[in-house]
Design an enzyme around this catalytic site. Structure first.
Site, PDB file in Angstrom:
ATOM      1  CE1 TYR A   1      -4.361   0.282  -0.380  1.00 32.55           C
ATOM      2  CE2 TYR A   1      -4.435  -1.647   1.107  1.00 32.55           C
ATOM      3  CZ  TYR A   1      -5.056  -0.812   0.134  1.00 32.55           C
ATOM      4  OH  TYR A   1      -6.216  -0.769  -0.270  1.00 32.55           O
ATOM      5  CD  GLU A  61      -4.646   4.646   0.178  1.00 33.03           C
ATOM      6  OE1 GLU A  61      -4.148   4.339   1.276  1.00 33.03           O
ATOM      7  OE2 GLU A  61      -5.893   4.989  -0.323  1.00 33.03           O
ATOM      8  CG  ASP A  72      -6.817   9.217 -24.923  1.00 31.78           C
ATOM      9  OD1 ASP A  72      -5.964   8.471 -25.013  1.00 31.78           O
ATOM     10  OD2 ASP A  72      -8.214   8.816 -24.477  1.00 31.78           O
ATOM     11  CB  THR A  94      -3.490   2.771 -22.326  1.00 30.75           C
ATOM     12  OG1 THR A  94      -3.256   2.905 -23.405  1.00 30.75           O
ATOM     13  CG2 THR A  94      -4.773   3.037 -21.795  1.00 30.75           C
ATOM     14  CE  LYS A 154      -5.795   1.127 -26.100  1.00 26.21           C
ATOM     15  NZ  LYS A 154      -5.838   2.015 -24.976  1.00 26.21           N
ATOM     16  NE  ARG A 214      -5.083  -5.036 -19.567  1.00 30.07           N
ATOM     17  CZ  ARG A 214      -5.556  -4.623 -20.850  1.00 30.07           C
ATOM     18  NH1 ARG A 214      -6.363  -3.677 -21.086  1.00 30.07           N
ATOM     19  NH2 ARG A 214      -5.216  -5.316 -22.236  1.00 30.07           N
TER      20      ARG A 214
HETATM   21  N1  DSN Z   1     -10.548  -0.427 -25.690  1.00 28.75           N
HETATM   22  C1  DSN Z   1      -9.578   0.278 -26.122  1.00 28.75           C
HETATM   23  C2  DSN Z   1      -9.541   0.018 -27.808  1.00 28.75           C
HETATM   24  O1  DSN Z   1      -9.775  -0.942 -27.972  1.00 28.75           O
HETATM   25  O2  DSN Z   1      -9.134   0.936 -28.578  1.00 28.75           O
HETATM   26  C3  DSN Z   1      -9.728   1.677 -25.973  1.00 28.75           C
HETATM   27  O3  DSN Z   1     -10.013   1.959 -24.621  1.00 28.75           O
END
Ligand code: DSN
Length: 416
Positions: A54, A56, A200, A226, A229, A235
């Site tokens: 933890y 925080e 984004d 994110t 990707k 993740r």
């Molecule tokens: N779910 C993701 C995508 O496949 O583009 C975006 O959050």
């Protein structure tokens, strides 16, 4: 597989799930544009004892004792994120992209303020103001679409909508827009109407890191992403912002949106960010784009229509209307031949999101497996065969054989 025996000692059912998932990944062509295969180093870090802690707060200012080592991990992740993207400030705690975006809204906006994002059907994201998401519940959301002829962003139209709705925050980026984005043009619109700009870059962050996509950081107050990707990490999410927002943004992430950070994931983000700063990663990013261009050209040569006529990025959007097919039936047919992709609305789609008129394809995962242009042409050929012979068991059988042959040359996680 390391660790699987330990799982099996306690829970044979979950051990079997992991085994099955690894088998699925190895024996299917992964074309979901938002998925990837992180390195063993990233996977191992995410599975360490750092999950126990933890923490925080932020490094040096935690609500718990015993944070001296996780502090090091978070400081490394922050410094690497800042360096990789040339940002003034980074927050690496967001559990995912949705939390990253929500934290920016909490930092930059008051409830009821106006935001302007790309409409979902044009390629925007759920968290950019849709009515089902907190961004559409708490804020007054307006949307821009794409030019009907070019199926690309139209800054004349974006400026017109912005003048009309006077947003406090403009949101650029999305989930299924296959083209490069002119962030300077977004900045100009934002400046004209006195708005802040959030980009984004979740989909194309790895391409920005590899310098094969326009860089949003110099143009935007806030950049969210994110980490799993094209960036090929664990993740999770992260936020970059200008220094003047640093303190308020950190406060918006914790305690505003989240509680305890996931220290195992933050450490894995640090590992992935280190990987992304290496020259090999830049070559990986270049190959992603070469691969998607090669796949796009091969699909077009076989008569398939790409939304906007092509791609500049890792993703392609195929318009299935000329074939009289829906995204959901093509997703199912591809899955049956061991090609994984997702149905996706196309701009001006008249089919609902559960059906759609398009299929979204992406090259980050197959590029990680080592595939290059020749394999993209083979995959395009297989996709064209499937969509042109829907329902033919004989064609499906032949395509499945070719998929298996192709994948045999590109082993995935051979040591697991
Ligand atoms: N779910 C993701 C995508 O496949 O583009 C975006 O959050």
């Amino acid at each position: 597989m390391s660790g699987l025996d330990e799982i099996a000692k306690v829970d044979t059912e979950i051990a079997q799930v992991v085994r099955d998932e690894l088998h699925r990944l190895r024996h299917k062509i992964e074309l979901i544009a938002s998925e990837n295969f992180p390195s063993r180093a990233v996977l191992e870090t995410a599975g360490t004892v750092l999950t126990n802690k933890y923490a925080e707060g932020y490094p040096g200012h935690r609500w718990y004792g015993g944070c001296e080592f996780v502090d090091v991990a978070e400081e490394l992740a922050v410094a690497r994120a800042r360096d990789l993207f040339g940002a003034e400030h980074a927050n690496v705690q967001p559990h995912a992209g949705a939390q990253a975006n929500t934290a920016v809204y909490l930092c930059a906006l008051e409830p009821g303020d106006t935001i302007l994002g790309m409409e979902k059907i044009a390629g925007g994201h759920l968290t950019h103001g849709t009515s089902a998401n907190i961004s559409g519940v708490l804020y007054n959301a307006h949307f821009y679409g794409l030019n009907r002829e070019t199926e690309m962003l139209d800054f004349g139209e974006i400026a017109r909508v912005a003048r009309d709705c006077r947003p406090k925050l403009i949101i650029a980026g999305g989930s299924s827009y296959p083209r490069d984005i002119d962030f300077a043009a977004f900045r100009a619109v934002a400046d004209e109407v006195g708005a802040m700009l959030m980009v984004d870059m979740a989909h194309f962050a790895g391409l920005v890191a590899g310098k094969v996509h326009a860089d949003p950081v110099p143009h935007a107050e806030f950049v969210t992403t994110t980490t799993h990707k094209t960036l090929r990490g664990p993740r999770g999410g992260l936020i970059l912002c200008q220094e003047r927002f640093a303190q308020e943004l950190d406060h918006a992430v914790f305690p505003g949106v989240q509680g305890g950070p996931f220290m195992h994931i933050i450490a894995a983000k640090a590992v992935a960010l280190k990987e992304a700063s290496q020259p090999e990663f830049a070559e990986y990013a270049r190959q992603i784009v070469r691969n998607s261009r090669a796949m796009g050209e091969a699909l077009q040569e076989r008569g398939l229509r790409l939304v906007s006529g092509g791609t500049d990025t890792h993703l392609l959007l195929v318009d299935l209307r000329p074939l009289g097919l829906s995204g959901s039936e093509v997703e199912e047919a591809l899955d049956a031949v061991r090609i994984t992709a997702n149905k996706n609305n196309i701009p001006f789609d008249d089919k609902p999101p559960a059906i759609t008129s398009g299929i979204r394809l992406g090259t980050p995962a197959v590029t990680t497996r080592g595939m290059r242009e020749a394999e993209m042409v083979e995959i395009a050929d297989l996709i064209a065969l499937v969509v042109r012979n829907m329902g033919s068991e004989e064609v499906m059988r032949r395509v499945r054989e070719r998929v298996e042959e192709l994948l045999a040359g590109f082993p995935l996680y051979p040591d697991l």
